[in-house]
Design a protein around this motif. Structure first.
Motif, short mmCIF file in Angstrom:
data_model
loop_
_atom_site.label_atom_id
_atom_site.label_comp_id
_atom_site.label_asym_id
_atom_site.label_seq_id
_atom_site.Cartn_x
_atom_site.Cartn_y
_atom_site.Cartn_z
N ASP A 19 0.86 -1.18 0.00
CA ASP A 19 0.00 0.00 0.00
C ASP A 19 0.89 1.23 0.00
O ASP A 19 1.68 1.43 0.94
CB ASP A 19 -0.92 0.01 1.23
N ASP A 60 -9.84 0.84 -6.99
CA ASP A 60 -9.33 1.02 -5.63
C ASP A 60 -9.68 2.45 -5.20
O ASP A 60 -9.08 3.40 -5.70
CB ASP A 60 -7.82 0.80 -5.63
N ARG A 77 -4.21 3.16 -3.83
CA ARG A 77 -2.97 2.98 -3.07
C ARG A 77 -2.43 1.54 -3.13
O ARG A 77 -1.33 1.27 -2.68
CB ARG A 77 -3.19 3.34 -1.61
N ASN A 78 -3.25 0.60 -3.66
CA ASN A 78 -2.89 -0.80 -3.52
C ASN A 78 -2.17 -1.36 -4.74
O ASN A 78 -2.62 -1.19 -5.88
CB ASN A 78 -4.18 -1.62 -3.26
#
Lengths: 426, 426
Positions: A355, A387, A391-392
């Motif tokens: 992340d 998402d 952030r992933n």
């Protein structure tokens, strides 16, 4: 090298600008190297596939233990010897197991299409006749689970995936809606977070009341025996817990040897309650001539028994644990303390969940791509690839050789910091 | 031995009664032998499976012609070398072919479920959203085609199967109904009659107007290269005829090596127009990780090329042609001229179609069963197992050894005559 323990957010504008210049230079240097590296796919490496090369000369016979000729048609539920191995590995009764072709994904798709076109044994009607059908999706999760639902017109509602499994309170709230007909879970070493669903969480999921009488938990135990450390986690007993709480038909378990022997030429398995299993086999009987029993026998001869599989998995571990360590080393040496990234240190499975700073995952993937490092598209661990915090990033370090993982991850760390600095200085 | 050329219907009541006594005695003798014979399944015999035992030690490598590692994931449309062999055998372009798992039945089911849940490229809506969907079924036909439709809620309308293919006038009349969305055909050496669809009939089927814009002909060419004589019939060019008449998406062709190598561990294939193929692969991509390419390579190494398959099929012919000759001998020596049975003398495929006196097929199957000879249930070649004349029996002589075929068929002939005499004297 530990560069800094000052979070980037605590730096002054001048310091940030100076650091941006430095990191941009590092990135330009990275680009100039003309890399061509790929961390996108949870594929076994060639050295892992080599562990099963004895399959090339197997089986040595075409008769199973009972003397039946495995070359011919028939045997819809698979070779009993193969079913026994899966039953042992998954800690379920052999009578609950069906062995199929080379893909557990195909078995999941069969189950979903049968639920849509026919309904389950406890369905009021086929799911396709419901006004809307929804599935609970723990996120981040497995992209192919989500794309399959989208393809089939099943709506997705997300719940957070914690380190001990899906957020049970969130799931409970959703399943009060009768249109919520099921949920996905990768219970052990989840894709991509590596989370392991605890016995407590599993018990709650199996026991909770659901408005839909035919609620299904598709329990994709793809990594049940894919340990990365000596601590060989046991999966929660989904079928037993479900039966004990009066919902025997709730879970349907899936597994395969795709990441045990050969990814494209393995054996898939399903395990379920007697009623679910009979329902599945009845549907399957209209659509198949029986699985490739020769390949079942090939695998049985390769392993002997479940302990043979466990020993084999330790050889995989020896090959891939160093790659996961390389990911951890690259991230911790370059990003620890900067306050711009968190990542998992999984004890099994195939992925590291990274992340990054909110709003920068897509930019990280783009920067990496321009530097010749292929990453899974940002957001792919979320329904419809969306998402909400951008952030992933899912890292898959098994397929490249170790030196490539090291080179790729050093580059990824630069991209993570550059994207963060770009945002913080914008 | 030729017993009589007087049709039973021409015998006096006394003669019939006397003959009934004689035949009943023969039947009692048959029963007393305690046979345990099986003519039910179109399965290859063990000697046929032995022809492919080299598969046990193949492939010799895990790389395809391009150098790709066939052990890993991917390659959704199959190994190109395998696709080339099917393309040659089916006389289609390699670009139209997809190679899959071990079962063409599974590919047919995938196509039908995708049409139901998604619709085809030219469908106004998914078929499951139509009030009713019907399929044209040439009869007698393949029982699994019909049970698959019944499972999926697709209604069946029958047309007669002639020696040159389905009755085109009957088909034309049915397809004026927009709810008639497709039809089955086994074009070459049809199950069970052995009929071969002529180029003329195929051309008419591909060119005829249909009310449904997304009408599909599921062209199950299961026996394309399964010749029983030197006269190696060529299948009609379904894809070419359809494209030429402006209906490129009408046919979807299926085939497999199930009755070429190992029935349960072969390779299936589909061939279709560019649009259909792309549509199929898109659906498949949500449900599969790619076919077992190792098994594709195993088959490619076994055969080399399509001529290798053709040479291999002549070895099959040498093994099974005597069994078909034994069926013909038993029926013609015992039943010719009695006016109570007609049967086919197929030049390919796996079945002999036996039509007995109207109203006696079920009784023949029952008598045979009581004498230890298992026959396919009467009516199974008709939708819902309902033969309106109760006269059709499918004989499958390939699986038992020759002496068993001889013994079983001698017994079947007795049962056919006994059932006829029972009815004529009732």
């Amino acid at each position: 090298m530990t560069t800094s323990v000052t979070p980037l957010s605590a730096l002054s504008a001048d310091d940030l600008a100076a650091r941006l210049t430095t990191v941009r230079a590092a990135y330009d240097e990275l680009k100039a190297r003309g890399l061509k590296l790929d961390l996108t796919r949870g594929k076994p490496g060639a050295d892992q596939l080599d562990l099963s090369n004895a399959l090339l000369d197997l089986p040595s016979s075409y008769r199973d233990r009972s003397g039946a000729d495995v070359r011919n048609y028939g045997g819809l539920d698979g070779l009993v010897e193969m079913r026994e191995i899966f039953a042992d590995l998954l800690a379920v009764d052999v009578a609950s197991v069906v062995c199929g072709g080379n893909s557990s994904l195909t078995m999941m798709h069969q189950v979903l299409t049968a639920l849509l076109l026919k309904g389950g044994p406890d369905s009021p009607r086929p799911w396709s006749q419901e006004p809307v059908v929804k599935f609970v999706c723990p996120v981040p999760g497995y992209d192919r689970h989500f794309t399959m639902l989208a393809e089939l017109g099943i709506e997705m509602v997300s719940v957070p995936m914690h380190s001990d499994g899906p957020d049970v309170a969130a799931v409970r709230a959703l399943v009060a809606d009768p249109s919520v007909k099921g949920m996905w879970i990768v219970p052990t070493y989840a894709n991509p977070t590596g989370a392991v669903c605890s016995a407590e969480v599993a018990a709650e999921l199996m026991a909770m009341p659901t408005a839909a009488p035919d609620f299904r938990i598709l329990w994709d135990n793809a990594y049940a025996v894919h340990h990365l450390t000596d601590e060989e986690t046991k999966s929660a007993d989904a079928l037993g817990l479900a039966a004990a709480s009066g919902h025997p038909n709730r879970p349907i378990m899936f597994a395969s040897t795709s990441k045990i022997t050969w990814a494209g030429a393995g054996v898939a398995a399903l395990a379920a309650s007697p009623e679910n299993r009979a329902w599945y086999l009845e549907r399957l009987g209209f659509a198949a001539i029986g699985p490739d029993k020769v390949n079942h026998l090939r695998h049985v001869e390769l392993f002997g028994d479940a302990d043979g599989v466990r020993a084999h998995m330790r050889k995989h571990r020896d090959l891939i644990a160093p790659k996961f360590a390389a990911v951890e080393d690259a991230l911790s040496s370059r990003l620890t303390g900067l306050g711009i990234a968190e990542w998992t240190v999984p004890t099994g499975g195939y992925f590291v969940n990274l992340d990054v700073l909110d709003g920068t995952a897509s930019r990280v993937v783009q920067l990496a791509k321009e530097a010749g490092i292929a990453l899974t598209p940002a957001g792919s661990a979320f329904p419809h690839g969306n998402d909400p915090r951008d952030r992933n990033i899912r890292l898959a370090p098994t397929f490249p050789v170790l030196a490539e993982v090291e080179a790729a991850m050093a580059g990824v760390a630069v991209c993570v910091e550059l994207a963060a600095l770009e945002q913080l200085t914008a």
